[in-house]
Scaffold this active site. Structure first.
Site, PDB file in Angstrom:
ATOM      1  N   HIS B  58       0.826  -1.209   0.000  1.00 40.74           N
ATOM      2  CA  HIS B  58       0.000   0.000   0.000  1.00 40.74           C
ATOM      3  C   HIS B  58       0.863   1.263   0.000  1.00 40.74           C
ATOM      4  O   HIS B  58       0.390   2.336   0.349  1.00 40.74           O
ATOM      5  CB  HIS B  58      -0.919   0.004   1.214  1.00 40.74           C
ATOM      6  CG  HIS B  58      -1.718  -1.234   1.371  1.00 40.74           C
ATOM      7  ND1 HIS B  58      -2.551  -1.687   0.378  1.00 40.74           N
ATOM      8  CD2 HIS B  58      -1.783  -2.144   2.367  1.00 40.74           C
ATOM      9  CE1 HIS B  58      -3.116  -2.820   0.766  1.00 40.74           C
ATOM     10  NE2 HIS B  58      -2.659  -3.134   1.965  1.00 40.74           N
ATOM     11  N   HIS B 220      -7.211  -4.891  -1.175  1.00 38.14           N
ATOM     12  CA  HIS B 220      -6.550  -6.193  -1.368  1.00 38.14           C
ATOM     13  C   HIS B 220      -7.325  -6.988  -2.413  1.00 38.14           C
ATOM     14  O   HIS B 220      -7.460  -8.202  -2.307  1.00 38.14           O
ATOM     15  CB  HIS B 220      -6.522  -7.011  -0.077  1.00 38.14           C
ATOM     16  CG  HIS B 220      -6.050  -6.237   1.104  1.00 38.14           C
ATOM     17  ND1 HIS B 220      -6.918  -5.586   1.942  1.00 38.14           N
ATOM     18  CD2 HIS B 220      -4.802  -5.995   1.564  1.00 38.14           C
ATOM     19  CE1 HIS B 220      -6.202  -4.985   2.894  1.00 38.14           C
ATOM     20  NE2 HIS B 220      -4.935  -5.212   2.683  1.00 38.14           N
TER      21      HIS B 220
END
Ligand SMILES: Nc1ncnc2c1ncn2[C@@H]1O[C@H](COP(=O)(O)OP(=O)(O)O)[C@@H](O)[C@H]1O
Ligand SMILES: Nc1ncnc2c1ncn2[C@@H]1O[C@H](COP(=O)(O)OP(=O)(O)O)[C@@H](O)[C@H]1O
Ligand SMILES: [Mg+2]
Ligand SMILES: [Mg+2]
Ligand SMILES: [Mg+2]
Ligand SMILES: [Mg+2]
Lengths: 194, 331, 331, 194
Positions: B58, B220
């Protein structure tokens, strides 16, 4: 059915091998209803477990404890704290009793406390609870384990990443249930239960 | 899978190494961990430490926000996998200067459980620890039966607000109260054009056709709420803004901050065009945000897509927190 | 082509609009142009103005670097197309505070000709204008018979150095001398994993197979010097570092700054891994850069790839310029 | 062969149409050895030229001047200043002479001064120079233009983006040469040369 250092080590060795063999399959399952890493997470963790157990722990309690620690510190994700807590609970209880059924009962309780999942939530709990119950009345078989694993297929996930899918999680096996299935298959195959 | 990596198993170790060697002025690594703590230890003195972390992939979240005025430490897990309790615990110990440590956790079962175990460990050491579980993604309905909403890009704004307050001397209890107050006012929703490929997996988390998009996807590759043909940016902006209008009950009487977040493979040009469309949509409601930020802040590896976060500034102070100067790699 | 845009003809107009509305504290638009000038006009007083610009599609370049301590204005052309003289001229007029204006031009025939025409216009207005043509890309050999080398990511470092010097009061002649001195010390080389898709064209500038990369590609999909199968990051780092070692004659006696630049679709995780590998390669030569920056600075729309810039800090002052504080969207 | 306001307007109208029709083709050519925007650049520019000429300039000089300004301010890239300069040079000279050959000669000179390209560098210059020479001895034909355009195919580029390709630029037409070919085809077809 007593857990001993010897049969425990055999059990874990077999389990680690199964996980290594099924790594891609578990990640595949996870990519259908999760984030695709369960196989990698478990393989990393069991590798650490094997390394930890290779240092020859003195007794069952320490073997269980190093297993728990290896899982907690290497698996990560959801499976790490769950499996880790399960083995930690077994380690704690193992100084009082080595009865397999009692150990698994404590492990399952810890697992439920950590994750808050109930039967039917489509998690590894759906394997641990039937295994616990079947151990209690000495009726655990490979078929029962398979049945429990397969039962997750039709469930709608209420916990973990799969729950984001809601209804769309139906029709897929839960990866944590499958890896737990391997754990108990290993337990049967390595003669922990005689 | 075409990626600039070496062994997929080493991505996090090598990334962390690259980061701390590139930016020693901001972050340093706790040896043998993937914990990055603020280099400027002096700025943490007498302040509550703020620790965040989660799976990797991320970037620049989380380590990019470590530095004065923002996080004290970031814990990097494996890709899309929560870090482990021992690592989180190491971060807590490293940043505690006696005032306690506040944890910012994204609402995933793995993260929550691992951070909880770390909290237990810290408490056995008498380090006071409090935490907030961020769940800003409105794509998933909250309900008793599910895991609840997910933590996504809005987490970065939570980091910013808490970091500014901590730097100004807020206590652990103050921070807990602030985090609780702020949380329901930060809402996020995303749209994906393609999924992320986790290096160890080697293929995308889901497949979208060449002309397909999916609304509400998570960071995700968690599935969203609808797939359809690609639309012009202004229609994507309309869809996402409408969702947030409903969830936050947007009103021209209130003040808002906006975060337009690229998911990793979407260029800034597209992000600015989308921003233009979002601002137009809000202008139709006579809303002119008082703070806007555009860029890759909470990415999902090489996912193409964008998320829109709206933060209702219910207190004037919150805007000051957003504007408070920081010394970080990426804010 | 899957992009978050509206009409491909409107991408620049809408992007510029999104940018100035998101960041009014840094940039404002000259009406009816794609020129963005520094909002903080006070900081330009008594200083030489610095104007850069070029085709769009390289965001955050150029407007992301407008602000105190860096550029005074940026001129955005159509995608991958030089801006026109009238627009450049408008920028020059807007930032001239009596000390003249310095132009930073990337070495493309279009850019050079358009900026030259603008310079002619400004000179007719008695505004003193000087310029530098940046040609840091070592992929193309310089020779009498060609256009010369291209201007790529190193341009951002040129902006930084000149911006800092201008903010500290350097004269137009000082800046010209500084730019000339700095130029040969900034070298860049790239590797591409995929080409950019220009919105109005609708398909990638070139095709690479699923397992193919190309070394030396330019920021407008100009072809590079070799294609081959994808390699591990450490081998890519070795290739690019070797090229730069040769061109700059790297030596452990000297000081260097490094810019690892993502081309648009390459996530930060990969950029940091590559950074790790580059720093290892340099460490083998006992070189430890004194300044490192990693991120998307000079992009090529949605191209996947990375460029490596090495800047030999022949003067101690140049490092100070790199570290000099700025107020911009993107530095 | 004199350029008049009337035949100039017809010429430009036809040229704008050709460019609009061939926009994608020109960009395609440019994507082979440049950056793929030549068609878009020219189309945007000629649209602006048409709009400027629609405001009915009073005489040829102002018509040439607004053409130049529209090209300079709308085309961008390399082609903008080059075409713009060419028309600006024609505008300047048109107050003294309207002889087509002289005007094109001035335009070609401006173009070469602006871009520094020589014959054989694989640019639009390779069309402008033969056209200039053929006009001088009244021998310009459609075939000659085509020949000039096609001659760029075997050249190795020394100027502009195509020069980055070096030898690899051989075998492709130069997009600016092609668009210049259209310019002169239009000149022939609209009867500027009688
Ligand atoms: N709250 C929970 N209680 C019990 N099991 C859970 C819970 N959350 C997740 N799981 C189990 O963990 C598995 C996923 O593990 P893993 O993929 O390693 O972690 P993550 O979801 O963080 O990526 C699921 O398949 C499920 O069996
Ligand atoms: N220096 C130059 N002299 C003459 N013509 C040039 C020169 N550079 C480029 N050109 C012409 O310009 C054309 C490309 O124009 P265009 O694609 O619109 O601009 P850009 O190359 O900036 O994208 C080339 O095909 C060539 O004919
Ligand atoms: Mg998982
Ligand atoms: Mg995970
Ligand atoms: Mg161009
Ligand atoms: Mg071109």
């Amino acid at each position: 059915m007593e857990l001993t250092l010897e049969n425990y080590l055999a059990w874990m060795q077999d389990f680690a091998q199964k996980i290594a063999d099924k790594k891609d399959y578990l990640s595949d399952l996870d990519s259908k209803i999760g984030d695709g890493d369960h196989g990698n997470n478990m393989a990393r963790g069991l590798k650490a477990v094997s390394e930890a157990l290779a240092t020859k722990p003195a007794d069952l309690t320490s073997a269980l404890k190093v297993t728990a620690m290896a899982l907690i510190s290497k698996v990560g994700g959801a499976a790490g704290p769950l499996y880790g807590t399960a083995f930690l609970e077994m380690a704690k209880l193992s100084s009082k009793t080595v009865d397999l059924s009692e150990l698994i009962t404590a492990a399952a309780a810890g697992l439920q406390k950590r994750g808050g999942a109930q039967a039917g939530d489509k998690t590894m709990v759906d394997v641990w609870l039937p295994v616990r119950d079947n151990l209690k009345n000495s009726q655990l078989t490979s078929e029962k384990i398979e049945q429990a694993v397969n039962s997750t297929k039709q469930m709608e996930a209420k916990k973990g990443r799969a729950s984001y899918l809601g209804e769309r999680s139906v029709g897929h096996l839960d990866p944590g249930a499958v890896s737990s299935g391997y754990l108990f298959e290993s337990m049967l195959q390595t003669g922990v239960i005689k | 899978m075409k990626k600039i990596i070496n062994d997929p198993q080493d991505v996090v170790a090598e990334m962390v190494d690259g980061m701390v060697r590139a930016y020693p002025q901001y972050v340093k690594q706790i040896p043998k961990t993937f914990v990055m703590v603020r280099s400027d230890q002096a700025s943490m003195k007498g302040k509550v430490g703020i620790v965040s972390g989660g799976g990797s992939g991320h970037e620049p979240t989380h380590a990019g926000f470590v530095g004065q005025g923002m996080l004290s430490a970031a814990v990097a897990g494996q890709v899309f996998t929560s870090p482990t309790p021992d690592q989180i615990y190491a971060a807590i110990k490293a940043v505690n200067t006696g005032k306690g440590v506040f944890l910012v956790i994204k609402n995933y079962s793995g993260d929550v459980m691992n951070f909880d175990m770390a909290k237990d460990m810290a408490e056995m050491d008498d380090i006071p620890v409090k935490s907030i579980v961020v769940d800003d993604d409105i794509a998933v309905e909250n309900s008793l039966y599910t895991q609840g909403k997910r933590g996504v890009a809005g987490t970065v704004l939570m980091h910013k607000v808490l970091g500014a307050a901590a730097d100004q001397g807020a206590s652990l209890d103050d921070l807990e109260q602030l985090a609780k107050n702020v949380l329901p006012h930060i809402n996020t929703i995303a749209v994906a054009l393609s999924a992320a490929t986790v290096p160890e997996v080697g293929k995308p988390g889901f497949e979208l056709a060449d002309d397909e998009i999916e609304y509400g996807v998570g960071i995700h590759s968690e599935p969203g709420y609808r797939r359809e043909k690609i639309k012009p940016s202004k229609e994507l902006a309309a869809e996402l803004t409408a969702k947030l209008t409903a969830s936050l009950k947007l009103s021209s009487d209130k003040k808002y901050a906006i975060l337009v977040n690229g998911m990793g493979a979407t260029p800034l040009m597209e992000q600015y065009i989308f921003t233009h469309d979002v601002l137009n949509k809000l202008a139709e409601k006579s809303i002119k945000p008082v703070f806007v930020k555009v860029g890759n802040y909470m990415t999902s590896l090489d996912m193409a897509g964008i998320s829109l976060t709206i933060f209702e500034l219910a207190s004037e102070k919150w805007l000051d927190y957003l504007n408070y100067p920081v010394k970080t790699i990426a804010w």
